[in-house]
Design a protein around this motif. Sequence first.
Motif, short mmCIF file in Angstrom:
data_model
loop_
_atom_site.label_atom_id
_atom_site.label_comp_id
_atom_site.label_asym_id
_atom_site.label_seq_id
_atom_site.Cartn_x
_atom_site.Cartn_y
_atom_site.Cartn_z
N SER A 77 -38.47 29.48 -19.85
CA SER A 77 -38.33 30.89 -19.45
C SER A 77 -38.54 31.40 -18.80
O SER A 77 -38.60 32.20 -18.67
CB SER A 77 -38.30 31.60 -21.38
OG SER A 77 -37.41 31.12 -22.33
N VAL A 78 -39.63 30.17 -17.97
CA VAL A 78 -40.48 31.07 -17.07
C VAL A 78 -39.16 31.68 -15.83
O VAL A 78 -39.26 32.34 -14.94
CB VAL A 78 -41.41 30.03 -16.96
CG1 VAL A 78 -41.62 30.69 -15.16
CG2 VAL A 78 -41.99 29.93 -17.34
N ILE A 79 -38.01 31.11 -15.93
CA ILE A 79 -37.24 31.02 -15.05
C ILE A 79 -35.99 32.13 -15.78
O ILE A 79 -35.35 33.48 -14.87
CB ILE A 79 -36.22 29.83 -14.38
CG1 ILE A 79 -37.30 28.22 -13.76
CG2 ILE A 79 -35.27 29.93 -13.71
CD1 ILE A 79 -37.15 27.38 -13.34
N THR A 80 -35.13 31.30 -16.46
CA THR A 80 -34.76 32.74 -17.02
C THR A 80 -34.64 32.86 -18.60
O THR A 80 -35.04 31.63 -19.09
CB THR A 80 -32.72 32.07 -17.45
OG1 THR A 80 -32.39 32.29 -17.90
CG2 THR A 80 -32.77 30.37 -17.55
N PRO A 81 -35.06 33.34 -19.41
CA PRO A 81 -34.39 33.95 -21.00
C PRO A 81 -33.76 33.32 -21.75
O PRO A 81 -34.39 32.94 -22.88
CB PRO A 81 -35.00 35.15 -21.42
CG PRO A 81 -33.79 35.53 -19.95
CD PRO A 81 -34.33 35.35 -18.75
N ARG A 82 -32.73 31.95 -21.52
CA ARG A 82 -31.69 31.95 -22.03
C ARG A 82 -32.63 30.58 -22.44
O ARG A 82 -31.62 30.59 -23.93
CB ARG A 82 -30.58 31.54 -21.04
CG ARG A 82 -29.90 32.53 -20.50
CD ARG A 82 -28.80 33.16 -21.43
NE ARG A 82 -28.73 31.81 -22.67
CZ ARG A 82 -27.09 31.01 -21.56
NH1 ARG A 82 -26.66 31.39 -20.53
NH2 ARG A 82 -27.09 30.15 -22.77
#
Length: 1382
Positions: A61-66
């Motif tokens: 989730s560091v890149i995207t919270p998905r």
Amino acid sequence: MAVPRGKRSTKTTKEAATNDSDNGGGGGVGVVLPPPTPTSTTKSAIAVLAHADIFAAIESSVITPRPLLDLFYPLPPPSRHHRARDYDVDDSLYDDEHELEHDDGGGNDDNVGAAGRTTTNRRRDAILEVVRDAGFNRARSRRLFGGMMTAISRIVDGGDYLPPTVDAREIDNDDVDDAMDAADDDDGMVEAEESVRFLGCCASLVEAYLRGVLSRQKKQQRATTSSSSQMQQQQQQKKIDVVDEAFEVAGTLHDLLFPLQQGRQGSSCASSFKSRWSRYASRTQSAIFSMCETWWYGNFVDRERMVTQLVPLLLVRSLDVDAKRDDVRRLCAVRTAIDLLDFDDESISSLKIHLLRTVGHPLFLRCPEGRRFVGHLFLVDASFVTEVHGAVKAQIPGAKKSVLEAYAEIYYGAWKASTEMITNDGDRRDNRVHGGEEEEDGERGNGVLTAAANAMGEIQSSIEENALQDLMYHAMHASSPATAKSARAVLDRFHVNKKAHDVESMLHRTYGPLLWRGLSSANARVRTRACAVLADTFPLRDPRAGDESTEAVVDRSVGALVKSMKDEVPCVRVAGSAATARILGCFWAMIPIAHIRTLLNHIVAIHASDASSPAVRAAAVDAVAILLENNMTHAVLRPLLPSIGNLIHDKSDKVRLAVVNMLLLVKKIRGMKYYHVVPANHLLARLADEGHGRNDPRGPVARALSDLLSNSFFPTGSKTTMTDIVNRTIRLLTDSPKAAVVFYRNASSQLSVHSISKLIAALTKCLCYFVIEEKKKSHENVNGMLLAIPEVESIQCKGGPLSMAMMATIAEGVSILWESIDAKLRESGNERAHESLVGVFSGKVLTEVYFHFVAKFYDIEPGSNEFDDCSRVVVATLNCAGKLEEGRCERLRAGIIDELRKTSDSSTKQSVNADLSPNIALLCQWGMMEDVVQCLASSIRQHFEGNASEPKNSFATRMSMDFSQRKERSDGANVKNLPTLSIEVCLGILGHVLKGSHPASASLRASILMSETAFVAISSALLTSKSAAERMIKAGIASNEDLRLLRHLGVSLECYGRFLIHESSMKGDLPVKLTPALKSLLKWVTVTVVPSLVKLVDQDNTLMNLDVSGIMCVGSPISAQDAAGLLDDLPFMDEGRYFNVLEDKSKSLSSLVAVICCASSVIRIFAEWLLIRSVGDSFVTEQMTKICKLLECSDKTVRNALLPLIFHTAIICLEIDGDSTLFERILISMKTVDSSQMEEDIVSHYMSVVLAQRDEHLLKAAMSAIARVTHTILLDAEEIEDTSMIKTPFIEKVGAFMGKVIEHVLSEKRSSLLLAQCIFNKNKAGALREWLFEELNERSPKTEALNEILRRWALEISSKDAIHAPHDDKENSNINQNSLLN
């Protein structure tokens, strides 16, 4: 943002991951989920969830919270267009009801959706359980929150959690909708939704971690059961440590509370997206709230860091319009965080304003948590106590009882909490001294406790001095009685708990400087309230002092009570009696006998016989009733009660009610009998008198007396038979019939409907039994009665010798009892009682009773008691018949119609004096309303018009044609069955209908007024008397035919006017309006009648030898009311005769008498109209002043007839509006009249009424009018310049009539003083002023105020003489001044 924490070392995410791998974090301990339910058809069932899955989702989730969202809510990847909507499943994270919205796009049924929601909830719970589990050690925690912190930092630094904005001002109006739709599909909006939801998941994970730490901490504490309680207490107070990474995450999430709140309030993006994002942000806030609250409850390290934004936002949410009790509960749970604020800092002024708003917020006052929170505000800082108390004090005036009780709980709880805190701090210091701690730590700990105790001591002192003592001051010194009462209600919690040592000590400290000064205050209201406070706080002593101090306090209190009971002001004496009774009732054994004797002597001997104030007498009786509640007082009070019981006949209903309430209390005391206090014959006499005069037979005194005597005349119990009840009832009817009537009027409030219905049936059978016995004595046929009442012998009646009065009272008792329960009989549950009554009265019962007494009616001399008793039986019988259907009473209607025909055809005294209004009312109740109205209208018209033809197009003619065209009734009872009635019978019926002599008559009156057709028919028929009067006025000398009309002109006009007043009052307009018909009637008198009378008197004085003493003034002035039904029970005619306008005592009647008759009737009508209106009317006053012209005529007969009526009307105008115009006009009209003895008597009577006015403003208006009229008379006398008038006494100068008026004014103290004040500031050079002051100095009774005015007037005279007189005459001037002053 990460928050540095002093010397704590912060490890990187990589280091945390390394440590975690060393501890087996890759595989780790998993949590096995329970298998799905058999009904579940979901495809996303998961059996095992490991730590690695959570770590992988967090690190991804560091890149995207998905990834984390997919871990929490695994769903098929939605399309880009539906991504935002599909993530609505996140509602379960925030919703207490765990309701999920599931959309698989394929039409799955409800079972599939429910299974999906269940699996999603279980997965979320499984994730949080992994974090809570004991296997989730420190290394894993650091790895989890280290990775989470990296993702959160990216979101926060980039502002991804906030929604993008769309500036609508830069887009054309036609493109606004398209721009908003485009904004909804923008990746930035979806990212904002996902980011804010990701933050909520992080907050939930932190909370789960904290709960796991708390769980392990509690297990450790339970494991150390062998440790001492002091060590356990230290462990509980010791703060719990957490990993640095968790603190950084929690701190960063906490710092986002304000930005999320501002984003929700200030977002200007498209409405649909704003609604979704705002909902998600609100739920994320709730998750962060829960995390911060857990941090605070768990006493974790640096917990103060987690409430700086939490408390203000919870406070704002609790004050919102849509706030709920849960919001207040959450705020109350963290209320101790408010103690961290520096209330001397100006930066928290906004927060202080919000805190003060909670004081008056209804939600905070309703729920216990809210009251606890408001009470805690008193404990946060000593300087803040005054502000909180000021906010409370602003709400106290006019507050409801529930609000005052809430404030009482708040003040008491706050003060009690401060006391307990000081006590607990002292106990902890003692434990430290005796616990053997190290010297350095013990000194440091004791120093902290001492500082806390000192601070709490300052807070407690501030509460007592700035809050409680201020309330105590206002409880005695407030200018508003309501405010004083409210302040005392807030302090009532302390008064109730005054026996506690700490409360008693506080009351002594705070009340001591105020109470004793209040008891000696110069203000009577302060003394009154201080007496009540003395009773609340007695004995106001220091519990640490000895017995000698207590005895001194008791002596001082008794002295204050005696002083208050001797006070000159009645209200203080009342308060003194009440306070004495409360103190003696509670502390009878504590107070010395000598003091008890002194106090009782003032109550029983002095206050009970206080002739100056009924309130003091009532307070004395109430005080005795309070003392009777203490069993220890009975031996002393028993011989004193009869002297108190004598007040049962007091002229004040308030005193009588207090005595009856005391008797009701005595009735409940074992060993005491109320009839030993007040004899039974006195009680019956009092009950009978409550139904006469101005007393209300259904008032509180009558109801209380009926309750007191209910067991005596209607005993209850298993051994009581109906024969016993009937015999007691007959004895009551025989011994005191008037008391029985009042008792039965109030029986419905004491007895059940079933019991009363049984009594009615038994009394009816007794009445029939007496009728049968009477018929047997006169050898009449009794078969009809025996068939009607076959069980008449089943009740043994022991009523003694037969009498008409007893039978009349029984009949009236039956009618009154039925009337009292008539409404309740129609309610559900009383059907059997109603059916039993109908069964008793059905058939020939009422018909036989009616015919028997109607036959006796014509054999009795009118005016005798038997004649009246016979009429009472007939009226009561017809009232009972009116509650039944016509078919239930055989042949009764035909008998009533025959009676009407017989009365009209007969000219006997019995026929003239018969009251037929119940007969007519019963016919109307049975559906003959139209026939009755036409009968009355046609009979009246025939009398006044004779053979005069009526216009065919008039309303009355059309109404008669309409009636005649109606179909005949099925039983043949149409209008032809009703005979033409004589004018005496018609006017007698209408008189009783207007008066409301009986319930049936009042009901008929309401029916006529509500029916436009009936009202117009009756009023138009009565209006024909006006035409008859005009014909007689034109005729000059009355013919034989006119003499027959003259008797009834006045009463017909009076009936007409009263119908108009009733019709106007029924509309409900306040004040009652003057209808056009009433205006026309009054104007007819002033335009037609008055000029005709003046002309006739000037032409030929034909009234010199005429006796018109029957034209009287108003016998019973009608008192005005405020409601629409103003005339329900008001008297219409004088008692004993039907026609209260003219008595035919002279055969020499002329048209002048007709004029006087019409004028007097109309004046009487408008006098009553003014009373009912309660507000003056300029038109009526103007027309009345024109009628005053009749008083100037030389004929004393006219004046004697009209002067009382006009004078009465003038007093009404003066009382209701302070208008002295008509009063002044009367005095001017009579200025040149040589008054007769009768006129002097009239003046004496009505001037006594004027001078008896309590309102000083009204009396001043009357005195001003008298001064103006006197001035006018003197000016006229000066114009005549008659030298013989120079030496005439002042009273003779103003004329005989005005001289009589002034003599009455000068004979009274108040009127003399007001007249002196009125003329003192007048023209100082006027002769009127000098003459009136001389008369005041010679004739008036002197008072201090009047002497002061006369002294000032004498000084004026002396100074004026000193200016104009020679120097040698100064000595004579001084002599004159001394004579004036004397």
